[in-house]
Motif scaffolding. Structure first.
Motif, PDB file in Angstrom:
ATOM      1  N   GLN A  14      15.283  -6.866  22.026  1.00  0.00           N
ATOM      2  CA  GLN A  14      16.270  -7.942  22.146  1.00  0.00           C
ATOM      3  C   GLN A  14      15.553  -9.289  22.184  1.00  0.00           C
ATOM      4  OE1 GLN A  14      19.317  -6.869  21.738  1.00  0.00           O
ATOM      5  NE2 GLN A  14      18.787  -4.711  22.077  1.00  0.00           N
ATOM      6  N   LYS A  15      16.014 -10.226  21.368  1.00  0.00           N
ATOM      7  CA  LYS A  15      15.409 -11.570  21.285  1.00  0.00           C
ATOM      8  C   LYS A  15      13.911 -11.489  21.021  1.00  0.00           C
ATOM      9  CE  LYS A  15      18.818 -13.674  24.331  1.00  0.00           C
ATOM     10  NZ  LYS A  15      19.052 -14.421  25.558  1.00  0.00           N
ATOM     11  N   TYR A  16      13.501 -10.501  20.257  1.00  0.00           N
ATOM     12  CA  TYR A  16      12.082 -10.212  20.049  1.00  0.00           C
ATOM     13  C   TYR A  16      11.294 -11.428  19.553  1.00  0.00           C
ATOM     14  CZ  TYR A  16       7.797  -7.964  18.527  1.00  0.00           C
ATOM     15  OH  TYR A  16       6.481  -7.630  18.371  1.00  0.00           O
ATOM     16  N   LEU A  17      11.802 -12.125  18.552  1.00  0.00           N
ATOM     17  CA  LEU A  17      11.043 -13.251  17.990  1.00  0.00           C
ATOM     18  C   LEU A  17      11.074 -14.491  18.884  1.00  0.00           C
ATOM     19  CD1 LEU A  17      11.794 -12.803  14.195  1.00  0.00           C
ATOM     20  CD2 LEU A  17       9.618 -12.418  15.383  1.00  0.00           C
ATOM     21  N   ASP A  18      12.007 -14.551  19.829  1.00  0.00           N
ATOM     22  CA  ASP A  18      11.969 -15.632  20.818  1.00  0.00           C
ATOM     23  C   ASP A  18      10.877 -15.343  21.838  1.00  0.00           C
ATOM     24  OD1 ASP A  18      14.024 -17.023  19.601  1.00  0.00           O
ATOM     25  OD2 ASP A  18      15.581 -16.216  20.914  1.00  0.00           O
ATOM     26  N   VAL A  19      10.759 -14.088  22.233  1.00  0.00           N
ATOM     27  CA  VAL A  19       9.751 -13.671  23.213  1.00  0.00           C
ATOM     28  C   VAL A  19       8.366 -13.589  22.569  1.00  0.00           C
ATOM     29  CG1 VAL A  19       9.080 -11.795  24.786  1.00  0.00           C
ATOM     30  CG2 VAL A  19      11.481 -12.435  24.568  1.00  0.00           C
ATOM     31  N   ASN A  20       8.314 -13.213  21.289  1.00  0.00           N
ATOM     32  CA  ASN A  20       7.059 -13.055  20.545  1.00  0.00           C
ATOM     33  C   ASN A  20       7.102 -13.954  19.298  1.00  0.00           C
ATOM     34  OD1 ASN A  20       5.900 -10.561  22.004  1.00  0.00           O
ATOM     35  ND2 ASN A  20       7.970  -9.934  21.464  1.00  0.00           N
ATOM     36  N   PRO A  21       6.930 -15.281  19.480  1.00  0.00           N
ATOM     37  CA  PRO A  21       7.119 -16.201  18.351  1.00  0.00           C
ATOM     38  C   PRO A  21       6.198 -15.936  17.161  1.00  0.00           C
ATOM     39  CG  PRO A  21       6.415 -17.389  20.329  1.00  0.00           C
ATOM     40  CD  PRO A  21       6.604 -15.960  20.710  1.00  0.00           C
ATOM     41  N   GLY A  22       5.096 -15.261  17.339  1.00  0.00           N
ATOM     42  CA  GLY A  22       4.203 -14.941  16.226  1.00  0.00           C
ATOM     43  C   GLY A  22       4.447 -13.542  15.685  1.00  0.00           C
ATOM     44  N   GLY A  23       5.539 -12.903  16.136  1.00  0.00           N
ATOM     45  CA  GLY A  23       5.822 -11.524  15.742  1.00  0.00           C
ATOM     46  C   GLY A  23       6.196 -11.388  14.278  1.00  0.00           C
ATOM     47  N   TYR A  24       6.270 -10.157  13.838  1.00  0.00           N
ATOM     48  CA  TYR A  24       6.557  -9.842  12.441  1.00  0.00           C
ATOM     49  C   TYR A  24       7.930 -10.362  12.018  1.00  0.00           C
ATOM     50  CZ  TYR A  24       7.928  -7.200   8.325  1.00  0.00           C
ATOM     51  OH  TYR A  24       8.380  -6.847   7.079  1.00  0.00           O
ATOM     52  N   GLU A  25       7.963 -11.053  10.896  1.00  0.00           N
ATOM     53  CA  GLU A  25       9.222 -11.467  10.273  1.00  0.00           C
ATOM     54  C   GLU A  25       9.199 -10.994   8.832  1.00  0.00           C
ATOM     55  OE1 GLU A  25      11.104 -15.341  11.080  1.00  0.00           O
ATOM     56  OE2 GLU A  25       9.266 -15.792  12.175  1.00  0.00           O
ATOM     57  N   CYS A  26      10.259 -10.314   8.429  1.00  0.00           N
ATOM     58  CA  CYS A  26      10.370  -9.826   7.060  1.00  0.00           C
ATOM     59  C   CYS A  26      10.400 -11.018   6.103  1.00  0.00           C
ATOM     60  CB  CYS A  26      11.638  -8.986   6.907  1.00  0.00           C
ATOM     61  SG  CYS A  26      11.889  -8.376   5.237  1.00  0.00           S
ATOM     62  N   PRO A  27       9.549 -11.015   5.077  1.00  0.00           N
ATOM     63  CA  PRO A  27       9.507 -12.158   4.155  1.00  0.00           C
ATOM     64  C   PRO A  27      10.779 -12.334   3.319  1.00  0.00           C
ATOM     65  CG  PRO A  27       8.024 -10.411   3.428  1.00  0.00           C
ATOM     66  CD  PRO A  27       8.538 -10.013   4.778  1.00  0.00           C
ATOM     67  N   SER A  28      11.662 -11.344   3.304  1.00  0.00           N
ATOM     68  CA  SER A  28      12.906 -11.519   2.540  1.00  0.00           C
ATOM     69  C   SER A  28      14.004 -12.169   3.379  1.00  0.00           C
ATOM     70  CB  SER A  28      13.393 -10.177   1.978  1.00  0.00           C
ATOM     71  OG  SER A  28      13.828  -9.332   3.014  1.00  0.00           O
ATOM     72  N   HIS A  29      13.721 -12.448   4.653  1.00  0.00           N
ATOM     73  CA  HIS A  29      14.695 -13.119   5.515  1.00  0.00           C
ATOM     74  C   HIS A  29      14.477 -14.629   5.484  1.00  0.00           C
ATOM     75  CE1 HIS A  29      15.329  -9.277   8.117  1.00  0.00           C
ATOM     76  NE2 HIS A  29      16.042  -9.266   7.006  1.00  0.00           N
ATOM     77  N   PHE A  30      15.251 -15.286   4.652  1.00  0.00           N
ATOM     78  CA  PHE A  30      15.266 -16.749   4.598  1.00  0.00           C
ATOM     79  C   PHE A  30      16.586 -17.150   3.966  1.00  0.00           C
ATOM     80  CE2 PHE A  30      13.370 -15.329   0.628  1.00  0.00           C
ATOM     81  CZ  PHE A  30      14.014 -16.094  -0.333  1.00  0.00           C
ATOM     82  N   LEU A  31      17.025 -18.374   4.211  1.00  0.00           N
ATOM     83  CA  LEU A  31      18.311 -18.827   3.679  1.00  0.00           C
ATOM     84  C   LEU A  31      18.178 -19.266   2.232  1.00  0.00           C
ATOM     85  CD1 LEU A  31      20.215 -20.835   6.413  1.00  0.00           C
ATOM     86  CD2 LEU A  31      20.714 -18.607   5.439  1.00  0.00           C
ATOM     87  N   ARG A  32      18.961 -18.623   1.379  1.00  0.00           N
ATOM     88  CA  ARG A  32      19.024 -19.008  -0.026  1.00  0.00           C
ATOM     89  C   ARG A  32      20.051 -20.121  -0.189  1.00  0.00           C
ATOM     90  NH1 ARG A  32      17.196 -14.175   1.594  1.00  0.00           N
ATOM     91  NH2 ARG A  32      15.909 -13.078   0.087  1.00  0.00           N
ATOM     92  N   LYS A  33      19.800 -21.002  -1.122  1.00  0.00           N
ATOM     93  CA  LYS A  33      20.707 -22.134  -1.347  1.00  0.00           C
ATOM     94  C   LYS A  33      21.657 -21.791  -2.489  1.00  0.00           C
ATOM     95  CE  LYS A  33      17.599 -25.651   0.412  1.00  0.00           C
ATOM     96  NZ  LYS A  33      18.095 -25.621   1.741  1.00  0.00           N
ATOM     97  N   PHE A  34      22.796 -21.256  -2.133  1.00  0.00           N
ATOM     98  CA  PHE A  34      23.844 -20.935  -3.106  1.00  0.00           C
ATOM     99  C   PHE A  34      24.981 -21.953  -2.940  1.00  0.00           C
ATOM    100  CE2 PHE A  34      22.352 -16.424  -2.360  1.00  0.00           C
ATOM    101  CZ  PHE A  34      21.821 -16.231  -3.620  1.00  0.00           C
ATOM    102  N   PRO A  35      25.716 -22.225  -4.001  1.00  0.00           N
ATOM    103  CA  PRO A  35      26.912 -23.080  -3.860  1.00  0.00           C
ATOM    104  C   PRO A  35      27.971 -22.344  -3.041  1.00  0.00           C
ATOM    105  CG  PRO A  35      26.854 -22.120  -6.048  1.00  0.00           C
ATOM    106  CD  PRO A  35      25.564 -21.722  -5.376  1.00  0.00           C
ATOM    107  N   PRO A  36      28.937 -23.059  -2.487  1.00  0.00           N
ATOM    108  CA  PRO A  36      30.011 -22.366  -1.748  1.00  0.00           C
ATOM    109  C   PRO A  36      30.707 -21.347  -2.651  1.00  0.00           C
ATOM    110  CG  PRO A  36      30.152 -24.746  -1.433  1.00  0.00           C
ATOM    111  CD  PRO A  36      29.105 -24.505  -2.499  1.00  0.00           C
ATOM    112  N   LEU A  37      31.134 -20.252  -2.058  1.00  0.00           N
ATOM    113  CA  LEU A  37      31.899 -19.250  -2.814  1.00  0.00           C
ATOM    114  C   LEU A  37      33.261 -19.812  -3.161  1.00  0.00           C
ATOM    115  CD1 LEU A  37      31.205 -15.944  -0.831  1.00  0.00           C
ATOM    116  CD2 LEU A  37      30.342 -16.555  -3.098  1.00  0.00           C
ATOM    117  N   SER A  38      33.834 -19.355  -4.273  1.00  0.00           N
ATOM    118  CA  SER A  38      35.174 -19.794  -4.654  1.00  0.00           C
ATOM    119  C   SER A  38      36.191 -19.303  -3.622  1.00  0.00           C
ATOM    120  CB  SER A  38      35.537 -19.265  -6.037  1.00  0.00           C
ATOM    121  OG  SER A  38      35.535 -17.858  -6.048  1.00  0.00           O
ATOM    122  N   ALA A  39      37.272 -20.010  -3.492  1.00  0.00           N
ATOM    123  CA  ALA A  39      38.288 -19.679  -2.484  1.00  0.00           C
ATOM    124  C   ALA A  39      39.059 -18.434  -2.866  1.00  0.00           C
ATOM    125  CB  ALA A  39      39.259 -20.833  -2.320  1.00  0.00           C
TER     126      ALA A  39
END
Length: 177
Positions: free
Chosen positions: A152-177
């Motif tokens: 729980q809250k692993y990366l807050d407790v371990n700030p240098g811990g493993y992060e999957c390189p595919s986890h990042f925010l992609r910049k997509f346009p808003p989805l259509s309504a």
């Protein structure tokens, strides 16, 4: 997980749950996120542990369950974020993490969530991930098991811990309504 009156629950799996939890907490904390827990969902065995789930033999996914205030953030917004923050086109894989426990999945908790999950997934396929097939499963929530406390809250407790390189925010346009 305790859900206060008027709040709702959302459950997603997008690879290693440490990064998923970290990104949701840092994006939605103070903006409708009431609680977030990492755990296991979608499998067959009762009370699975981390090592058991990592073996790939339980059928569980590493998942995130959030409690949110729908007056501040909608289920749709949480799912759009989910599709921006991981690659939903890789079967049983996120970055170097492989196995069914790292699959992309949305575990819905009622008919409305199922409807929204399917609609968003369809739009995401047509508008954002056109070059690859979205393999995200949309399944009933089923039994939830909290992961061990140290997750729980692993990366807050371990700030240098493993992060999957595919986890990042992609910049997509808003989805259509």
């Amino acid at each position: 997980m305790n859900v206060p009156e008027g709040a709702q629950k959302a459950t997603v799996a997008a690879g290693c749950f440490w990064g998923v939890e970290h990104m949701y907490r840092h994006t939605f904390d103070g903006k409708g996120l009431l609680d977030a827990r990492v755990g296991y969902c979608g499998g067959d065995s009762k009370n699975p542990g981390y090592r058991e789930v990592c073996s790939g033999r339980t059928g569980h996914a590493e998942a995130l369950q959030v409690v949110f205030d729908p007056k501040q953030v909608t289920y749709r917004q949480l799912l759009e974020f989910f599709y921006r923050m991981h690659d939903p086109t890789t079967m049983n894989r996120q970055g170097p993490d492989t196995g069914s426990q790292y699959r992309s999945a949305i575990f819905f908790h009622d008919e409305e969530q199922e409807k929204v999950a399917k609609e968003v997934t369809e739009k995401v396929q047509k508008e954002w991930w056109k070059d690859g097939k979205v393999v995200t499963e949309v399944l009933p929530g089923g039994e939830w098991y909290d992961a061990e406390t140290y997750h729980q809250k692993y990366l807050d407790v371990n700030p240098g811990g493993y992060e999957c390189p595919s986890h990042f925010l992609r910049k997509f346009p808003p989805l259509s309504a």
